[in-house]
Design a protein around this motif. Structure first.
Motif, PDB file in Angstrom:
ATOM      1  N   ILE A 142      32.188  37.901  37.888  1.00 57.24           N
ATOM      2  CA  ILE A 142      33.327  38.370  38.021  1.00 57.24           C
ATOM      3  C   ILE A 142      33.769  39.278  39.034  1.00 57.24           C
ATOM      4  O   ILE A 142      34.851  39.083  39.841  1.00 57.24           O
ATOM      5  N   MET A 143      32.853  40.397  38.985  1.00 57.96           N
ATOM      6  CA  MET A 143      32.930  41.291  40.085  1.00 57.96           C
ATOM      7  C   MET A 143      32.774  40.486  41.577  1.00 57.96           C
ATOM      8  O   MET A 143      33.601  41.056  42.314  1.00 57.96           O
ATOM      9  N   VAL A 149      33.216  37.367  42.509  1.00 53.05           N
ATOM     10  CA  VAL A 149      34.587  36.713  42.739  1.00 53.05           C
ATOM     11  C   VAL A 149      35.680  37.364  43.200  1.00 53.05           C
ATOM     12  O   VAL A 149      36.111  37.017  44.045  1.00 53.05           O
ATOM     13  N   PHE A 150      36.028  38.490  42.723  1.00 57.42           N
ATOM     14  CA  PHE A 150      37.056  39.309  43.279  1.00 57.42           C
ATOM     15  C   PHE A 150      36.610  40.630  44.161  1.00 57.42           C
ATOM     16  O   PHE A 150      37.490  41.542  44.705  1.00 57.42           O
ATOM     17  N   GLY A 151      35.583  40.314  44.862  1.00 59.58           N
ATOM     18  CA  GLY A 151      35.205  41.257  45.882  1.00 59.58           C
ATOM     19  C   GLY A 151      34.758  42.532  45.558  1.00 59.58           C
ATOM     20  O   GLY A 151      34.702  43.295  46.533  1.00 59.58           O
ATOM     21  N   TYR A 152      34.154  42.751  44.386  1.00 57.23           N
ATOM     22  CA  TYR A 152      33.504  44.015  44.109  1.00 57.23           C
ATOM     23  C   TYR A 152      31.996  43.854  44.062  1.00 57.23           C
ATOM     24  O   TYR A 152      31.507  42.703  44.070  1.00 57.23           O
ATOM     25  N   VAL A 177      36.866  45.637  33.709  1.00 59.20           N
ATOM     26  CA  VAL A 177      35.391  44.762  34.136  1.00 59.20           C
ATOM     27  C   VAL A 177      34.810  45.030  32.675  1.00 59.20           C
ATOM     28  O   VAL A 177      33.986  44.098  32.053  1.00 59.20           O
TER      29      VAL A 177
END
Length: 354
Positions: free
Chosen positions: A27-28, A30-33, A320
């Motif tokens: 998830i990180m 995917v959202f650019g983290y 997160v």
């Protein structure tokens, strides 16, 4: 329990944690983290120095109590969703007693305040236990309703009885506090308190009670098969009520940890305390075993405390952490998938050996 079952009971929570962390990392990404930076910040924020270690242990302390409480009821075959309300009342009444009798000697005041907190939680859980035992009501529905009854009752008492139209009470007397100077010095002035030792002791007590006593055996037997237990001469009604009383008393002690240790008072709650539902998650991850609960409470403490450092150190939002926790619980709930994968892997390895 054979060796395979013991191994499965270790692998299921371990794989659940790994899969939860992997999903959080995905998830990180995917959202650019940066997931590596995010988890590094979390570890640093949870175990980076003595202060953070103290805060992590403090966060884990009430979770151990609420998780142990849930596990006792769960072993008896009941889903005590009301540990949050029981913890809140334990918090409320332990603080109330401490404020009402400040003249008592310190150790006596502390011990009785903790006992009062445990009794408050036990009586609140006993309502659901009595209704289940004698009227076969759903303990899930009853305890959910009791959670909100506890929340609004506590808020009313805080504003109108324990204070003068204030949202918080006075601080408890110093003698009733679980905060010890040597623990603060050891952990660089963290909020770690003596409740951590009570939690460890209680984990041992619950293990011995459930595994080595007749009463614990009967509770486990009722949970496995209430009809066979009744046929064997065990009182299912009595064991239902006893298990809920024990469950509630442990939850009440978890709440008392917040009043006597973490906050030193009680204040108006905007919602049901998270230590209740987090405790349920800890119990599920620990598979109801006191040893597993200790480790899973430490993990949740690290996630909660370490997650606070993620926005500043890695620019990763704290939400997160909630996703990771939810993912871990999801995989625990879907443990049959993990067990299936483990079994298939074992069969393939066995076939390869042949």
């Amino acid at each position: 329990m054979n060796n395979k079952s013991k191994l499965d009971n270790i692998l299921v929570p371990v794989f659940s944690v790994i899969l939860g962390l992997l999903l959080g990392a995905l998830i990180m990404l995917v959202f650019g983290y940066n997931p590596v930076a995010g988890y590094q910040a979390m570890l640093q924020g949870a175990f980076g120095n003595s202060f953070y270690i103290g805060e992590t242990l403090r966060q884990a302390t009430p979770l151990i109590f609420t998780a142990l409480g849930f596990s006792v009821a769960y072993t008896a075959g009941f889903f005590n969703i009301g540990v949050a309300g029981q913890a809140l009342l334990g918090w409320l009444f332990s603080v109330w007693f401490a404020l009402s009798f400040p003249e008592l000697p310190g150790i006596i005041l502390l011990v009785i305040s903790l006992i009062v907190g445990a009794l408050a939680g036990a009586l609140w859980a006993g309502i659901a236990g009595f209704l289940r035992a004698y009227f076969n009501t759903s303990e899930v529905i009853v305890t959910i309703m009791l959670n909100y009854t506890a929340l609004y009752t506590a808020n009313y008492l805080i504003r109108n009885v324990l204070s003068e139209s204030s949202d918080t009470t006075a601080r408890i007397p110093e003698g009733a506090s679980l905060r010890w100077a040597w623990l603060a010095d050891l952990t660089n002035n963290s909020t770690l308190h003596g409740g951590i030792f009570l939690a460890l002791i209680m984990a041992v007590v619950v293990w011995v009670f459930m595994k080595k006593t007749t009463a614990g055996f009967e509770i486990r037997a009722v949970g496995l098969n209430p009809f066979a237990s009744k046929y064997a001469g065990m009182s299912t009604k009595r064991n239902i009520i006893i298990s809920m009383l024990i469950s509630g008393s442990l939850a009440g002690l978890g709440g008392a940890m917040e009043g006597m240790g973490t906050f030193q008072n009680i204040f108006v709650q905007g919602g049901i305390p998270s230590i209740g539902f987090d405790g349920i998650a800890v119990a599920l991850l620990g598979l109801g075993n006191p040893v597993g609960i200790l480790f899973s409470a430490l993990l949740f403490g690290a996630l909660k405390i370490g997650g606070n450092s993620m926005p500043l150190a890695a620019d990763v939002p704290t939400e997160v952490v909630d996703i990771v926790i939810a993912s871990i619980i999801f995989f625990v709930g879907a443990n049959y998938l993990i067990r299936s994968i483990v079994d298939k892997r074992a069969k393939l390895n066995k076939g390869g050996v042949k």
